[in-house]
Design an enzyme around this catalytic site. Structure first.
Site, PDB file in Angstrom:
ATOM      1  N   LYS A 167     -33.998 -57.888 -72.354  1.00 39.52           N
ATOM      2  CA  LYS A 167     -35.366 -57.959 -72.042  1.00 39.52           C
ATOM      3  C   LYS A 167     -35.450 -56.552 -72.762  1.00 39.52           C
ATOM      4  CE  LYS A 167     -36.621 -55.418 -68.385  1.00 39.52           C
ATOM      5  NZ  LYS A 167     -37.451 -54.119 -68.512  1.00 39.52           N
ATOM      6  N   ASN A 168     -34.731 -55.602 -72.660  1.00 42.20           N
ATOM      7  CA  ASN A 168     -35.234 -54.268 -73.013  1.00 42.20           C
ATOM      8  C   ASN A 168     -34.961 -54.012 -74.734  1.00 42.20           C
ATOM      9  OD1 ASN A 168     -36.215 -53.269 -70.889  1.00 42.20           O
ATOM     10  ND2 ASN A 168     -34.260 -52.179 -70.177  1.00 42.20           N
ATOM     11  N   CYS A 226     -44.825 -43.898 -62.023  1.00 39.97           N
ATOM     12  CA  CYS A 226     -43.932 -45.246 -61.759  1.00 39.97           C
ATOM     13  C   CYS A 226     -43.121 -45.031 -60.645  1.00 39.97           C
ATOM     14  CB  CYS A 226     -43.180 -45.324 -63.226  1.00 39.97           C
ATOM     15  SG  CYS A 226     -41.943 -46.714 -63.011  1.00 39.97           S
ATOM     16  N   ARG A 247     -42.511 -40.458 -65.383  1.00 40.14           N
ATOM     17  CA  ARG A 247     -41.982 -41.069 -66.592  1.00 40.14           C
ATOM     18  C   ARG A 247     -43.108 -40.235 -67.642  1.00 40.14           C
ATOM     19  NH1 ARG A 247     -40.387 -46.912 -65.978  1.00 40.14           N
ATOM     20  NH2 ARG A 247     -39.176 -46.626 -67.904  1.00 40.14           N
ATOM     21  N   ASP A 296     -29.892 -48.348 -64.871  1.00 39.43           N
ATOM     22  CA  ASP A 296     -30.613 -49.641 -64.675  1.00 39.43           C
ATOM     23  C   ASP A 296     -29.486 -50.410 -63.718  1.00 39.43           C
ATOM     24  OD1 ASP A 296     -32.825 -49.042 -65.846  1.00 39.43           O
ATOM     25  OD2 ASP A 296     -32.357 -50.115 -67.680  1.00 39.43           O
ATOM     26  N   ARG A 343     -39.478 -59.680 -63.251  1.00 34.01           N
ATOM     27  CA  ARG A 343     -39.862 -58.999 -64.556  1.00 34.01           C
ATOM     28  C   ARG A 343     -38.652 -58.833 -65.369  1.00 34.01           C
ATOM     29  NH1 ARG A 343     -42.710 -53.154 -63.683  1.00 34.01           N
ATOM     30  NH2 ARG A 343     -42.256 -53.340 -65.901  1.00 34.01           N
TER      31      ARG A 343
HETATM   32  N1  EPU Z   1     -38.574 -38.526 -70.374  1.00 41.05           N
HETATM   33  C1  EPU Z   1     -39.178 -37.238 -70.854  1.00 41.05           C
HETATM   34  N2  EPU Z   1     -40.162 -37.282 -71.910  1.00 41.05           N
HETATM   35  C2  EPU Z   1     -40.297 -38.655 -72.552  1.00 41.05           C
HETATM   36  C3  EPU Z   1     -39.890 -39.559 -72.252  1.00 41.05           C
HETATM   37  C4  EPU Z   1     -38.695 -39.856 -71.308  1.00 41.05           C
HETATM   38  O1  EPU Z   1     -38.958 -36.500 -70.210  1.00 41.05           O
HETATM   39  O2  EPU Z   1     -41.595 -38.324 -73.269  1.00 41.05           O
HETATM   40  C5  EPU Z   1     -37.526 -38.730 -69.438  1.00 41.05           C
HETATM   41  C6  EPU Z   1     -37.734 -39.989 -68.626  1.00 41.05           C
HETATM   42  O3  EPU Z   1     -38.673 -39.421 -67.253  1.00 41.05           O
HETATM   43  C7  EPU Z   1     -36.480 -40.040 -67.891  1.00 41.05           C
HETATM   44  C8  EPU Z   1     -35.454 -40.054 -69.150  1.00 41.05           C
HETATM   45  O4  EPU Z   1     -36.280 -39.046 -70.236  1.00 41.05           O
HETATM   46  O5  EPU Z   1     -35.905 -39.024 -66.824  1.00 41.05           O
HETATM   47  C9  EPU Z   1     -35.141 -41.279 -69.850  1.00 41.05           C
HETATM   48  O6  EPU Z   1     -36.316 -41.836 -70.225  1.00 41.05           O
HETATM   49  P1  EPU Z   1     -36.490 -42.744 -71.442  1.00 41.05           P
HETATM   50  O7  EPU Z   1     -37.473 -42.532 -72.173  1.00 41.05           O
HETATM   51  O8  EPU Z   1     -35.179 -43.048 -71.996  1.00 41.05           O
HETATM   52  O9  EPU Z   1     -36.816 -44.352 -70.721  1.00 41.05           O
HETATM   53  P2  EPU Z   1     -37.662 -45.676 -71.112  1.00 41.05           P
HETATM   54  O10 EPU Z   1     -37.706 -45.554 -72.478  1.00 41.05           O
HETATM   55  O11 EPU Z   1     -39.036 -45.182 -70.464  1.00 41.05           O
HETATM   56  C10 EPU Z   1     -35.940 -47.307 -70.785  1.00 41.05           C
HETATM   57  C11 EPU Z   1     -35.726 -48.686 -70.082  1.00 41.05           C
HETATM   58  C12 EPU Z   1     -35.476 -48.451 -68.637  1.00 41.05           C
HETATM   59  C13 EPU Z   1     -34.359 -47.475 -68.583  1.00 41.05           C
HETATM   60  C14 EPU Z   1     -34.597 -46.123 -69.320  1.00 41.05           C
HETATM   61  C15 EPU Z   1     -33.238 -45.306 -69.355  1.00 41.05           C
HETATM   62  C16 EPU Z   1     -36.974 -50.067 -71.771  1.00 41.05           C
HETATM   63  C17 EPU Z   1     -38.313 -51.090 -71.620  1.00 41.05           C
HETATM   64  N3  EPU Z   1     -36.942 -49.435 -70.431  1.00 41.05           N
HETATM   65  O12 EPU Z   1     -37.110 -46.761 -70.331  1.00 41.05           O
HETATM   66  O13 EPU Z   1     -35.696 -49.698 -68.143  1.00 41.05           O
HETATM   67  O14 EPU Z   1     -34.213 -47.093 -67.136  1.00 41.05           O
HETATM   68  O15 EPU Z   1     -34.808 -46.544 -70.696  1.00 41.05           O
HETATM   69  O16 EPU Z   1     -32.312 -46.174 -69.645  1.00 41.05           O
HETATM   70  O17 EPU Z   1     -36.259 -50.088 -72.319  1.00 41.05           O
HETATM   71  C18 EPU Z   1     -35.559 -51.249 -66.433  1.00 41.05           C
HETATM   72  O18 EPU Z   1     -35.299 -52.219 -67.342  1.00 41.05           O
HETATM   73  O19 EPU Z   1     -35.431 -51.525 -65.295  1.00 41.05           O
HETATM   74  C19 EPU Z   1     -35.800 -49.813 -66.868  1.00 41.05           C
HETATM   75  C20 EPU Z   1     -36.632 -49.189 -65.937  1.00 41.05           C
END
Ligand code: EPU
Length: 421
Positions: free
Chosen positions: A22-23, A116, A121, A308, A400
């Site tokens: 998915k991701n 969220c 996030r 995850d 999802r």
């Molecule tokens: N963060 C910040 N600032 C930002 C972006 C992120 O402080 O601008 C922080 C977040 O709050 C978090 C950390 O950095 O504490 C990591 O966030 P990241 O941006 O890496 O997460 P994401 O891209 O929003 C993806 C996956 C998530 C998974 C995370 C971490 C997808 C669609 N989602 O989210 O997957 O938990 O990376 O590996 O790829 C899931 O599949 O259940 C899921 C939540």
């Protein structure tokens, strides 16, 4: 709203295959609008989140055709640039529209993703990275309004307080491939989906080096063309089924499970006393059904233990002999599943971002509620191990991210069925 009814105590045995990731698929689907030509993405999982992403493409004017697991994207008429609130609020990955639209047409109006259930996030790193490429950003009425007369490569650091950001790396890559000159991303996310996005973009004509390491270099190009790509198998789904086998004292072969991309989980399962070997390009997991050993886990960005998989491994530790400590460093508040596991007889206490899990001899089936995707999967695993019946409600969260989870588990001997209201 559908529910899962699970009668626990069945030992899982047999073979299953996982779906496409998915991701990984989500950024690829969005990246396909960076060209005007047709792209075809195969092994796309049939999931609610993928459908949400496809809907955004259509709202932007893109023609899409999903047949089975093959998605054809025809972006030549993609002439809108707004991702509205109603779509973005359903899924945070909708924010990928920002980088893709800026890369495609230099402007975007994307609803600001809200709070969220797994904790705050923010998207400050996404916005910072894009601004450093020359994008002007304003926040107005709940929308991010972005435009760039010209994108110019830059030296950008994407480290945040909890490590590198997957989403910010995706957004900056999608804009930087069209920027003038060279972009260097430091502290880039090293997750497999970044490697895959880079491979897809390179097959569209981009020039990206170093994906999968913290230092990614992108030489901008003027145009991209269509491409074909097959999505890699889902490593989080693989890890979830590995734990399903372990928690039931079972023996299953995940025929297309990647050993390499699930190493951090494999290491911890072995420490708990589970046997895991590579077999015919897949992963065989076998547990004796004897007492599991306690394990300490610290989630971390890839190649660390994935956040995850935190709730699923927690379900396992609830019946290990002794105390396990699970530290969540990526989403420090991601513990919604804990009170539900405790309702099933687990003994878990939260101290800051640590869960202290005191193993109990048995879980007992109970009605429980999923609050998020992975937490929901953790409850399903707990139900597989518990005595009597567990009913998991709000399983739309699980749908999802897991294609046909109940069919795959039933195929290896679980007593699980979907109850539709
Ligand atoms: N963060 C910040 N600032 C930002 C972006 C992120 O402080 O601008 C922080 C977040 O709050 C978090 C950390 O950095 O504490 C990591 O966030 P990241 O941006 O890496 O997460 P994401 O891209 O929003 C993806 C996956 C998530 C998974 C995370 C971490 C997808 C669609 N989602 O989210 O997957 O938990 O990376 O590996 O790829 C899931 O599949 O259940 C899921 C939540």
């Amino acid at each position: 709203m559908d529910k899962f009814s699970i009668k626990g105590g069945k030992r899982l045995e047999g073979e299953l295959a996982v779906s496409g990731s998915k991701n990984s698929a989500l950024p690829l689907v969005m990246a396909s609008i960076l060209s005007d030509e047709v792209s075809t993405i195969s092994n796309v999982p049939n999931l609610a989140d993928i459908k949400s992403m496809i809907l955004i493409l259509e709202v932007l004017g893109t023609k899409t055709d999903l047949r089975g697991s093959v998605l054809r994207v025809e972006p030549s008429n993609c002439d809108k640039f707004e991702a509205p609130y109603d779509l973005v609020r359903k899924m945070r990955a909708s924010v990928y529209a920002l980088g893709a639209l800026i890369g495609r047409c230099g402007k975007a109006r994307v609803s600001f993703p809200g709070g969220c259930v797994i904790g705050p996030r923010p998207i400050d790193l996404h916005l910072k990275g894009l601004e450093e490429l020359g994008v002007q950003i304003e926040l107005e009425h709940g929308y991010i309004i972005a435009h760039a007369d010209k994108l110019v490569g830059n030296d950008i650091n994407l480290r945040g307080p909890h490590g590198p950001s997957v989403g910010a790396t995706v957004n900056v890559m999608m804009a930087a491939v069209k920027a003038e000159g060279v972009t260097i991303i430091r502290d880039a996310s090293c997750e497999p989906q970044i490697i895959e996005l880079a491979a897809f973009l390179n097959s569209m004509g981009a020039s990206i080096n170093g994906a999968g390491t913290p230092l990614v270099t992108i030489s901008g190009v003027k145009e991209l063309h269509g491409a074909k790509h097959s999505v890699i198998p889902d490593r989080i789904e693989t890890a979830t089924y590995m734990i399903a086998a372990a928690i039931t004292g079972g023996n299953i072969l995940i025929t297309n499970g990647s050993f390499e991309r699930t190493e951090a989980v494999i290491e911890k399962l072995r420490e708990a006393g589970v046997d895991i070997v590579e077999e015919n390009g897949g992963v065989r997991v076998s547990a004796s059904g004897g007492q599991l050993k306690p394990i300490d886990i610290r989630t971390a960005p890839y190649p660390g233990f994935p956040t995850d998989v935190q709730s699923q491994i927690m379900a396992l530790t609830t019946i290990a002999e002794g105390i396990s400590v699970i530290t969540e460093t990526v989403h420090p508040e991601r513990f919604m599943h804990v009170s539900e596991l405790n309702r099933m007889g687990a003994d878990i206490k939260i101290e800051g971002n640590n869960a202290v899990v005191k193993g109990v001899p048995k879980l007992s089936g109970a009605p429980v509620m999923a609050s998020e995707l992975r937490g929901g999967a953790g409850l399903v695993l707990a139900g597989l191990a518990a005595e009597n019946q567990t009913v998991v409600s709000r399983i739309y969260h699980i749908d999802r991210g897991y294609e046909d989870i109940e069919k795959k588990l039933a195929g290896v001997g679980a007593d699980i069925e979907r109850i539709s209201d």
